[in-house]
Structure formats: C-alpha cells, structure tokens
Design a protein around this motif. Structure first.
Motif, PDB file in Angstrom:
ATOM      1  N   ASP A 153     -11.040  -2.681   2.604  1.00 31.51           N
ATOM      2  CA  ASP A 153     -10.773  -2.210   4.026  1.00 31.51           C
ATOM      3  C   ASP A 153      -9.534  -3.051   4.573  1.00 31.51           C
ATOM      4  OD1 ASP A 153     -12.989  -0.800   4.245  1.00 31.51           O
ATOM      5  OD2 ASP A 153     -14.200  -2.229   4.838  1.00 31.51           O
ATOM      6  N   GLU A 154      -9.193  -4.232   4.200  1.00 25.66           N
ATOM      7  CA  GLU A 154      -8.219  -4.915   4.605  1.00 25.66           C
ATOM      8  C   GLU A 154      -6.801  -4.232   4.389  1.00 25.66           C
ATOM      9  OE1 GLU A 154      -6.492  -9.430   4.464  1.00 25.66           O
ATOM     10  OE2 GLU A 154      -8.494  -9.184   4.632  1.00 25.66           O
ATOM     11  N   LEU A 155      -6.727  -4.152   2.793  1.00 26.80           N
ATOM     12  CA  LEU A 155      -5.611  -3.431   2.144  1.00 26.80           C
ATOM     13  C   LEU A 155      -5.513  -2.118   2.554  1.00 26.80           C
ATOM     14  CD1 LEU A 155      -6.124  -4.864  -1.232  1.00 26.80           C
ATOM     15  CD2 LEU A 155      -4.082  -5.262   0.074  1.00 26.80           C
ATOM     16  N   ALA A 156      -6.463  -1.300   2.971  1.00 27.85           N
ATOM     17  CA  ALA A 156      -6.376  -0.084   3.246  1.00 27.85           C
ATOM     18  C   ALA A 156      -5.622  -0.016   4.618  1.00 27.85           C
ATOM     19  CB  ALA A 156      -7.617   0.878   3.282  1.00 27.85           C
ATOM     20  N   ALA A 214      -0.380  -7.007  -0.077  1.00 26.72           N
ATOM     21  CA  ALA A 214      -0.361  -5.988   0.960  1.00 26.72           C
ATOM     22  C   ALA A 214       1.339  -5.906   1.393  1.00 26.72           C
ATOM     23  CB  ALA A 214      -1.003  -6.503   2.163  1.00 26.72           C
ATOM     24  N   GLY A 215       2.217  -6.771   1.066  1.00 30.34           N
ATOM     25  CA  GLY A 215       3.436  -6.781   1.415  1.00 30.34           C
ATOM     26  C   GLY A 215       4.249  -6.131   0.099  1.00 30.34           C
ATOM     27  N   TRP A 216       3.731  -5.838  -0.810  1.00 30.60           N
ATOM     28  CA  TRP A 216       4.615  -5.428  -1.919  1.00 30.60           C
ATOM     29  C   TRP A 216       4.924  -4.358  -2.086  1.00 30.60           C
ATOM     30  CZ3 TRP A 216       1.394  -8.910  -6.156  1.00 30.60           C
ATOM     31  CH2 TRP A 216       1.598 -10.178  -5.995  1.00 30.60           C
ATOM     32  N   PRO A 217       5.666  -3.687  -2.649  1.00 23.04           N
ATOM     33  CA  PRO A 217       6.074  -2.006  -2.956  1.00 23.04           C
ATOM     34  C   PRO A 217       5.192  -1.451  -3.860  1.00 23.04           C
ATOM     35  CG  PRO A 217       7.811  -3.269  -3.942  1.00 23.04           C
ATOM     36  CD  PRO A 217       6.991  -4.335  -3.195  1.00 23.04           C
ATOM     37  N   VAL A 218       3.766  -1.760  -3.659  1.00 19.72           N
ATOM     38  CA  VAL A 218       2.738  -0.966  -4.523  1.00 19.72           C
ATOM     39  C   VAL A 218       2.294   0.065  -3.827  1.00 19.72           C
ATOM     40  CG1 VAL A 218       2.475  -2.742  -6.410  1.00 19.72           C
ATOM     41  CG2 VAL A 218       1.167  -2.737  -4.323  1.00 19.72           C
ATOM     42  N   LEU A 220      -7.912 -14.167  -2.916  1.00 18.72           N
ATOM     43  CA  LEU A 220      -7.765 -13.596  -1.347  1.00 18.72           C
ATOM     44  C   LEU A 220      -6.265 -13.726  -1.143  1.00 18.72           C
ATOM     45  CD1 LEU A 220     -10.786 -14.786   0.386  1.00 18.72           C
ATOM     46  CD2 LEU A 220     -10.371 -12.633  -0.378  1.00 18.72           C
ATOM     47  N   ALA A 221      -5.651 -15.017  -1.521  1.00 17.01           N
ATOM     48  CA  ALA A 221      -4.258 -15.176  -1.218  1.00 17.01           C
ATOM     49  C   ALA A 221      -3.535 -14.220  -2.026  1.00 17.01           C
ATOM     50  CB  ALA A 221      -3.777 -16.505  -1.361  1.00 17.01           C
ATOM     51  N   PHE A 222      -3.643 -14.123  -3.022  1.00  8.89           N
ATOM     52  CA  PHE A 222      -2.966 -12.880  -4.056  1.00  8.89           C
ATOM     53  C   PHE A 222      -2.822 -11.638  -3.594  1.00  8.89           C
ATOM     54  CE2 PHE A 222      -2.846  -9.784  -7.435  1.00  8.89           C
ATOM     55  CZ  PHE A 222      -1.714 -10.066  -8.215  1.00  8.89           C
ATOM     56  N   TYR A 223      -3.963 -11.187  -3.052  1.00  7.96           N
ATOM     57  CA  TYR A 223      -4.124  -9.867  -2.350  1.00  7.96           C
ATOM     58  C   TYR A 223      -3.562  -9.590  -1.135  1.00  7.96           C
ATOM     59  CZ  TYR A 223      -6.430  -8.148  -6.402  1.00  7.96           C
ATOM     60  OH  TYR A 223      -7.112  -7.572  -7.994  1.00  7.96           O
ATOM     61  N   MET A 258       3.972 -12.380 -10.128  1.00  3.83           N
ATOM     62  CA  MET A 258       3.732 -11.043 -10.023  1.00  3.83           C
ATOM     63  C   MET A 258       4.616 -10.310  -9.191  1.00  3.83           C
ATOM     64  SD  MET A 258       1.618  -8.979 -11.655  1.00  3.83           S
ATOM     65  CE  MET A 258       2.017  -7.217 -11.390  1.00  3.83           C
ATOM     66  N   ARG A 259       4.897 -10.730  -8.037  1.00  3.30           N
ATOM     67  CA  ARG A 259       5.891 -10.041  -6.918  1.00  3.30           C
ATOM     68  C   ARG A 259       7.206  -9.756  -7.691  1.00  3.30           C
ATOM     69  NH1 ARG A 259       7.746 -10.149  -1.648  1.00  3.30           N
ATOM     70  NH2 ARG A 259       5.789 -11.551  -0.913  1.00  3.30           N
ATOM     71  N   GLU A 260       7.655 -10.659  -8.429  1.00  7.71           N
ATOM     72  CA  GLU A 260       8.888 -10.243  -9.226  1.00  7.71           C
ATOM     73  C   GLU A 260       8.748  -9.000 -10.110  1.00  7.71           C
ATOM     74  OE1 GLU A 260       9.267 -14.235  -7.570  1.00  7.71           O
ATOM     75  OE2 GLU A 260       7.757 -13.376  -8.817  1.00  7.71           O
TER      76      GLU A 260
END
Length: 292
Positions: free
Chosen positions: A55-58, A25-29, A18-21, A253-255
């Motif tokens: 739903d949260e990410l959408a 949500a703030g990454w440029p994907v 959950l923390a990863f996703y 993963m962010r990098e």
C-alpha cells in the motif's frame, strides 16, 4: 520498456528490508514485486506487513505485485496466499499452480513467475484463459525458445501476455522441500535458527577445487554469477519484452537501477556489468562450461 524490481530472494532483517523498499520508492522502477517466495519460516515480515508495504509503495506511484511462494506445502502457506488474494488490490505473481487456481477462482489477473514452468504455447493459452496477464519465462528458457513459443501462441485467440525477462541478478535455479542451508550447517530444518539471515546474498558454495559455483539460499539454489542482459537490450526490444526484471541485492541496487534506466532510454546497448547469461544464448547457464 519498464523496469521491475523482482521479489527479494534473500532473508534480511526486518528494518533492513523496510529501509530497502522505502529507498526503492524513489528509484526509477515502474513495478515492485513484494512477498516471500522461498521459505515461509522467514517471518521478519508477515503477510500483513508485505501488504502494508505494498500500500505504501502504491501510494508513491509504483505498480505493486504480491509474489507467492514457489512451493506451497502446508495449510498455513496456503492461507498466506489466500490472504494476499483476498486483499484484492494488487496482482499476484503466481509461482506455483496453487496461486493460479486461487486467482482463477476469484477472477483475478496474475503474473506467471519463473518457477511456474510454461514450456509450450498450449500451456500459455490455457493460463491466459485463467487470467494470466504477464509471463516471466523460466531461467533456462533462452531467446530462441521464447521466440518459438510466442510465435506459436500468435495463432491462439487469447491476447499475448506481457513479457518480462530477468535482466539482472542471480538466477533462481531450483527449489526443494529440503533446506540446503540447514543441511550445510548440519542442523534440522525445523530447528534451523533462521540461519539464512546470516547470508544476505546466500551462502557461497564452491567446487572441490575451490571454484565459486552456486549460492545456497534456504530451499533455493541460485547461480553464483550476477547475470546481466543489458547488452542484449536491442534483441529484447525486438522480441517485444515489456519489462526488465532486476533482482534485489544487498549492496549497490540503486546504481543497478539507474544503469538500466539510462540503458532503456538509449538507442545504444550498455556495456556489460555482470556475467553473461548463457541460457539466454542457448549455452550452459554458467560461463565457461562446454556446451552439452
């Protein structure tokens, strides 16, 4: 060109996932794939949890796709796919024909995942009629094979599906009804103790000479190398690739995402950070092996 975060291939603790996703949500994907694709016994997050996370990410502005298992063998697994499709709010990544059939029956568009095995333009056209809107070629399908398939499909009446290519991560090579991790630990599959969770990037497997070779990940076998198609970006653009798939990893993963975000917005190819994907060049997938 969009960036997608592929489905999580490993088994992580619930709070870690959950923390990863939530960070993602703030990454440029642009697109995030969610769901269990490897083993239905991995229940740190259930289908309801994945949908809630979707739903949260959408709501944060991401396009979300719900991914199905690569092997649907039990009625409980079929029910999980049905629940994802019944939600109706997201595309489905169909990783086997069970999900394709269910999407077709409901008239829902779907993504053909890399385990769906589409090797010719006839199969691609047939699936397009069923609702295929995006295609992720199998790991062993290289540039030449994809070019030839797309050229053959150009004569079909169906629109060409969006093309997504695995640009970063360990390649998912195979799946089995047997559990490789349980076998390696000499425990029964039905009493495995969910030992995959002890290996956040799979269990390393070496040759008898001690050379790193593969990663054991439950019923899935992954390549050892983290492959990188970043330097091939000019050829990917010329091919018409619409999305670059980046598979999640436990650290850094962010990098990785930021690196590919810069690369997709630059006219220059980035330096290679991972391993060469031999399959993409018509060579053995593992670097250093002689051609077959």
């Amino acid at each position: 060109m969009k960036l997608s975060l592929g489905p999580l291939q490993y088994f992580w603790p619930r709070e870690h996932t959950l923390a990863f996703y939530r960070e993602a949500a703030g990454w440029p994907v642009d697109v995030v794939y969610l769901g269990e694709t490897v083993c239905s016994k991995r229940r740190e997050l259930g289908t309801r949890d994945w949908i809630a996370l979707a739903d949260e990410l959408a709501a944060s502005g991401k396009e979300v796709v719900l991914s199905s298992l690569a092997l649907v063998e039990a009625e409980s697994e079929l029910n999980a796919v049905q629940r994802m499709i019944a939600h109706g709010g997201f595309w489905i990544e169909a990783n086997d024909l069970t999900a394709v059939q269910l999407c077709r029956e409901q008239g829902l568009p779907f993504v053909a995942g890399p385990s769906l095995n589409i090797y010719n333009h006839v199969a691609l056209a047939m699936l397009a009629e069923d609702g295929l809107r995006r295609w992720v070629p199998g790991v062993e399908q290289g540039l030449q094979q994809v070019e030839e398939l797309l050229a053959a499909h150009a004569g079909q009446s169906n629109a060409l599906p969006e093309l997504e290519v695995i640009a970063w991560g360990r390649l998912p090579l195979s799946y089995s009804a047997r559990c490789f991790t349980a076998r390696a630990l000499d425990v029964p599959k039905d009493a495995c103790g969910f030992r995959c969770i002890e290996h956040p990037e799979g269990m390393p497997l070496a040759t008898r000479e001690g050379t790193p070779f593969l990663r054991i990940n439950g019923i899935q076998i992954l390549g050892e190398e983290i492959t990188d198609l970043g330097p091939e970006l000019p050829a990917l653009r010329a091919l018409g690739v619409g999305l670059l798939r980046l598979y999640p990893q436990a650290k850094g993963m962010r990098e990785v995402v930021e690196h590919f975000d810069l690369a997709r917005n630059s006219p220059l190819a980035p330096p290679r950070r991972g391993a060469v994907n031999g399959y993409w060049h018509g060579l053995p997938g593992k670097p250093g092996l002689p051609p077959g």
